[in-house]
Design a protein around this motif. Structure first.
Motif, short mmCIF file in Angstrom:
data_model
loop_
_atom_site.label_atom_id
_atom_site.label_comp_id
_atom_site.label_asym_id
_atom_site.label_seq_id
_atom_site.Cartn_x
_atom_site.Cartn_y
_atom_site.Cartn_z
N MET A 166 -0.56 -5.46 8.59
CA MET A 166 -0.67 -4.77 7.32
C MET A 166 0.70 -4.56 6.69
O MET A 166 1.74 -4.60 7.36
CB MET A 166 -1.36 -3.41 7.52
N LEU A 167 0.70 -4.30 5.38
CA LEU A 167 1.91 -3.92 4.68
C LEU A 167 1.88 -2.42 4.43
O LEU A 167 0.91 -1.89 3.88
CB LEU A 167 2.00 -4.66 3.33
N ALA A 168 2.93 -1.73 4.86
CA ALA A 168 3.05 -0.29 4.64
C ALA A 168 4.01 -0.04 3.48
O ALA A 168 5.13 -0.56 3.47
CB ALA A 168 3.56 0.40 5.90
N LEU A 169 3.56 0.76 2.50
CA LEU A 169 4.34 1.05 1.31
C LEU A 169 4.43 2.55 1.09
O LEU A 169 3.49 3.28 1.42
CB LEU A 169 3.69 0.42 0.07
N PRO A 170 5.52 3.04 0.47
CA PRO A 170 5.55 4.44 0.04
C PRO A 170 4.42 4.68 -0.97
O PRO A 170 4.09 3.77 -1.75
CB PRO A 170 6.92 4.59 -0.61
N SER A 171 3.88 5.88 -0.98
CA SER A 171 2.72 6.14 -1.83
C SER A 171 3.03 6.00 -3.32
O SER A 171 2.13 5.77 -4.13
CB SER A 171 2.18 7.55 -1.55
N ASN A 172 4.32 6.12 -3.71
CA ASN A 172 4.68 6.00 -5.12
C ASN A 172 5.25 4.63 -5.47
O ASN A 172 5.87 4.45 -6.53
CB ASN A 172 5.69 7.09 -5.49
N HIS A 173 5.06 3.65 -4.60
CA HIS A 173 5.62 2.32 -4.82
C HIS A 173 4.92 1.64 -5.99
O HIS A 173 3.74 1.87 -6.26
CB HIS A 173 5.47 1.47 -3.54
N ARG A 174 5.65 0.77 -6.69
CA ARG A 174 5.09 0.06 -7.84
C ARG A 174 3.86 -0.76 -7.49
O ARG A 174 2.92 -0.88 -8.29
CB ARG A 174 6.16 -0.85 -8.46
N LEU A 175 3.81 -1.32 -6.25
CA LEU A 175 2.67 -2.12 -5.87
C LEU A 175 1.44 -1.25 -5.58
O LEU A 175 0.31 -1.70 -5.74
CB LEU A 175 3.01 -2.97 -4.63
N VAL A 176 1.67 -0.02 -5.19
CA VAL A 176 0.56 0.92 -5.01
C VAL A 176 -0.03 1.25 -6.39
O VAL A 176 -1.25 1.28 -6.57
CB VAL A 176 1.02 2.21 -4.31
N LYS A 177 0.84 1.47 -7.36
CA LYS A 177 0.38 1.76 -8.72
C LYS A 177 -0.34 0.56 -9.30
O LYS A 177 -1.35 0.70 -10.00
CB LYS A 177 1.57 2.15 -9.59
N ALA A 178 0.18 -0.65 -9.02
CA ALA A 178 -0.47 -1.87 -9.52
C ALA A 178 -1.85 -2.02 -8.92
O ALA A 178 -2.79 -2.48 -9.59
CB ALA A 178 0.40 -3.09 -9.20
N SER A 179 -1.99 -1.63 -7.66
CA SER A 179 -3.29 -1.70 -7.00
C SER A 179 -4.29 -0.76 -7.66
O SER A 179 -5.46 -1.07 -7.84
CB SER A 179 -3.15 -1.36 -5.52
N ALA A 180 -3.81 0.41 -8.06
CA ALA A 180 -4.67 1.38 -8.74
C ALA A 180 -5.12 0.85 -10.10
O ALA A 180 -6.18 1.23 -10.62
CB ALA A 180 -3.93 2.70 -8.92
#
Length: 300
Positions: A166-180
């Motif tokens: 898996m890829l672990a990212l900070p919760s505020n990462h740009r890719l997390v926002k893109a996923s949302a």
């Protein structure tokens, strides 16, 4: 020359200290020194250079210790083979494991094995990948729970588990926002400019993570290293970078420092195996442990 003298020399080489070696061997230090002097006098060479503060292995000593380890390993294998022939169920099984991986799977396996074979003692050795491979190849460990690839060519293995990375990212990462916002998958190539947090050298999963990046066409920018995958995840959760982590050790939402986890479009995996030395006698205890391990894992 006696087998116990080989054991004494080997323990001194490991500890590089007479007091600690004597303690591990459960004998008095003067007795240990006397037996070593007797051995050195018999073979006519100095095995250890003693100083006030240290004990160093001589050139002759390093050769002696290497051969002594091989002899003691052969004796142990012979004992186990004879025990199997006589249908004895007592014995000791030395199992090596990566600390975090073992923490997730061994609590499932060991109670089942102990219930079935209560007279077989399990000794657990937790070490880095590099050290486990060395200890297994030299016969100091019977079997080890490792992940592919194995670096030591004298080892062979039985595959156990294939799990997603898996890829672990900070919760505020740009890719997390893109996923949302509807982005479904993440390509490894998208991570080329990211700061990575990785395990230290000697850990097998570190090389897996680096090769994932290299295969995607870039060298990872490693900004922090740790010997503990839990620390890696905490640093990611704190926003210090990103990391690859095995699926089995991803944290639940209960953790305050839990990163956000995502699958990668390439769906990379790692394979966990039970490794042992090629040509080594596989005792019934080892066969029983591997069989129990597979059975328990398949039920999960």
């Amino acid at each position: 020359m006696e087998l116990r003298q080989l054991q004494y020399a080997l323990q001194i080489a490991i500890e590089k200290n007479f007091s600690r070696a004597a303690e591990k061997l459960h004998i008095a230090q003067p007795s240990l020194s006397q037996q070593l002097s007797k051995l050195e006098k018999e073979i006519g060479v100095l095995l250890f250079q003693r100083t006030t503060n240290s004990v160093e292995v001589t050139y002759a000593g390093s050769l002696f210790v290497e051969k002594a380890q091989a002899i003691l390993d052969m004796v142990e294998q012979l004992k186990r083979e004879m025990e199997d022939i006589s249908q004895m169920r007592k014995g000791k099984l030395i199992v090596g494991s990566l600390p975090i991986t073992g923490a997730h799977v061994l609590p499932l396996v060991l109670p089942v094995f102990q219930a079935r074979y209560p007279e077989i003692e399990i000794m657990l050795v937790e070490e880095t990948t590099a050290n486990l491979e060395h200890l297994t190849a030299s016969g100091q460990i019977d079997i080890s729970l490792l992940s592919l690839p194995l670096m030591d060519e004298s080892l062979t293995y039985e595959p156990l588990i294939e799990e997603e990375i898996m890829l672990a990212l900070p919760s505020n990462h740009r890719l997390v926002k893109a996923s949302a916002d509807g982005k479904q998958t993440i390509q490894i190539e998208e991570l080329a400019s990211e700061p990575f947090i990785a395990l230290k050298k000697g850990q097998g999963f570190r090389q897996i993570a680096i090769e994932l990046c290299l295969n995607a066409g870039f060298k990872p920018n490693i900004v922090f290293e740790s010997s503990n995958i839990e620390t890696v995840q905490s640093l990611v959760g704190a926003g210090m970078g990103i990391a690859f982590v095995p699926h089995m050790i991803t944290r639940g939402a209960w953790s305050e420092m839990a990163p956000a986890y995502f699958s990668l479009s390439q769906h990379p995996t790692r394979t966990l195996v039970i490794a042992y030395r090629k040509g080594r006698y596989i005792s019934k205890a080892v066969e029983a442990f591997m069989s129990t391990f597979r059975e328990v894992v398949e039920q999960q």
